[in-house]
Scaffold this active site. Structure first.
Site, PDB file in Angstrom:
ATOM      1  N   CYS A  90       5.468  43.238  51.794  1.00  0.00           N
ATOM      2  CA  CYS A  90       4.545  44.291  51.334  1.00  0.00           C
ATOM      3  C   CYS A  90       4.327  45.354  52.412  1.00  0.00           C
ATOM      4  O   CYS A  90       5.240  46.076  52.753  1.00  0.00           O
ATOM      5  CB  CYS A  90       3.234  43.684  50.834  1.00  0.00           C
ATOM      6  SG  CYS A  90       2.262  44.888  49.871  1.00  0.00           S
ATOM      7  N   HIS A 113       4.723  39.865  46.754  1.00  0.00           N
ATOM      8  CA  HIS A 113       4.036  38.880  47.587  1.00  0.00           C
ATOM      9  C   HIS A 113       4.545  37.467  47.281  1.00  0.00           C
ATOM     10  O   HIS A 113       3.873  36.691  46.594  1.00  0.00           O
ATOM     11  CB  HIS A 113       2.521  38.957  47.360  1.00  0.00           C
ATOM     12  CG  HIS A 113       1.869  40.106  48.050  1.00  0.00           C
ATOM     13  ND1 HIS A 113       1.507  40.072  49.382  1.00  0.00           N
ATOM     14  CD2 HIS A 113       1.540  41.339  47.610  1.00  0.00           C
ATOM     15  CE1 HIS A 113       0.959  41.220  49.729  1.00  0.00           C
ATOM     16  NE2 HIS A 113       0.974  42.012  48.670  1.00  0.00           N
ATOM     17  N   GLU A 130       4.499  34.944  49.064  1.00  0.00           N
ATOM     18  CA  GLU A 130       3.649  33.892  49.658  1.00  0.00           C
ATOM     19  C   GLU A 130       2.605  33.364  48.679  1.00  0.00           C
ATOM     20  O   GLU A 130       2.098  32.252  48.861  1.00  0.00           O
ATOM     21  CB  GLU A 130       2.972  34.408  50.938  1.00  0.00           C
ATOM     22  CG  GLU A 130       1.747  35.305  50.739  1.00  0.00           C
ATOM     23  CD  GLU A 130       2.091  36.740  50.344  1.00  0.00           C
ATOM     24  OE1 GLU A 130       3.282  37.064  50.189  1.00  0.00           O
ATOM     25  OE2 GLU A 130       1.129  37.539  50.194  1.00  0.00           O
TER      26      GLU A 130
END
Ligand code: MN
Length: 230
Positions: free
Chosen positions: A96, A204, A206
């Site tokens: 990001c 994202h 994660e």
């Protein structure tokens, strides 16, 4: 177990968990005590994470009305880390804001505000839930990203991702290639083909550690870090 430096941000838990589950040991790093070179000398890899906007004066643009700066010192620290990692061939995953930092660090520019500057853009700012699928991306065949995500793509090139960004890469830095775009043309990933592992994604990954959709990205970073430190 290879150490992975993560430049600190306000919300670290999903990044930390993703690295741990990939077999790496996360190390949060902050500006001040060490030079970027000293940090990178004691770890196997680097990860840059989400956050506020990169100061547009760093790529020669006046600020858009929506500009929201990151925490003081993050731009300088993360740009220096990016340049040192690229120069040293340190395995590097940029997520990001991290992708935007990396691009600016290497001489690229950014779209400052997708909704007002890209006609017909999709909604790239779906904040909750954090793993909500916002749009698809088309991943370039033959890229390292495509090889890593092979098990998660439809028709060999389409992947579904979350999206929490109002900025994006505009002019891609020299030495990098775009490896994913969304259907509205927004750049969603890039990589440096000549580097051992230098991959950046605008979404994202994660936030998916519970279900593992993008675990190969973190495993790829940890594996490359392991190879470097052997
Ligand atoms: Mn997006």
């Amino acid at each position: 177990m290879p150490l992975i430096a993560i430049a600190q941000n306000r919300r670290m838990s999903d990044y930390v968990e993703s690295i741990r589950r990939a077999g790496g040991e996360p190390v949060e790093v902050v500006p001040g005590a060490e030079t970027p070179e000293q940090i990178l000398a004691r770890v196997g890899g680097l990860m840059l994470t989400g956050g506020g906007d990169v100061d547009p004066s760093l790529y020669g643009d006046p600020p858009h009305a929506t500009f929201e700066a990151a925490e003081t010192g993050r731009d300088q620290f993360e740009i220096a880390l990016s340049r040192a990692a690229v120069a040293g061939g340190v395995p590097f995953l940029a997520i990001c804001r991290g992708m935007q930092v990396l691009n600016v660090a290497m001489g690229g520019t950014l779209v400052q505000d997708i909704p007002s500057q890209i006609t017909g853009a999709l909604d790239h700012s779906i904040r909750e839930p954090r793993h909500h699928i916002a749009h698809e991306v088309w991943i370039s065949k033959g890229s390292k990203l495509s090889a890593l995500l092979a098990d998660h793509m439809e028709d060999g090139e389409t992947c579904h991702v979350n999206s929490r960004h109002h900025q994006a890469v505009k002019q891609v830095a020299d030495g990098f290639v775009v490896t994913a775009t969304s259907p509205d043309g927004v750049v969603e990933a890039m990589e440096m083909p000549d580097a051992p592992f230098c991959i950046a994604v605008q979404w994202h990954p994660e936030n998916f550690w519970r279900t593992g959709e993008f675990r190969e990205l973190f495993q790829g970073l940890v594996q490359a870090a392991n190879n470097r430190t052997k």
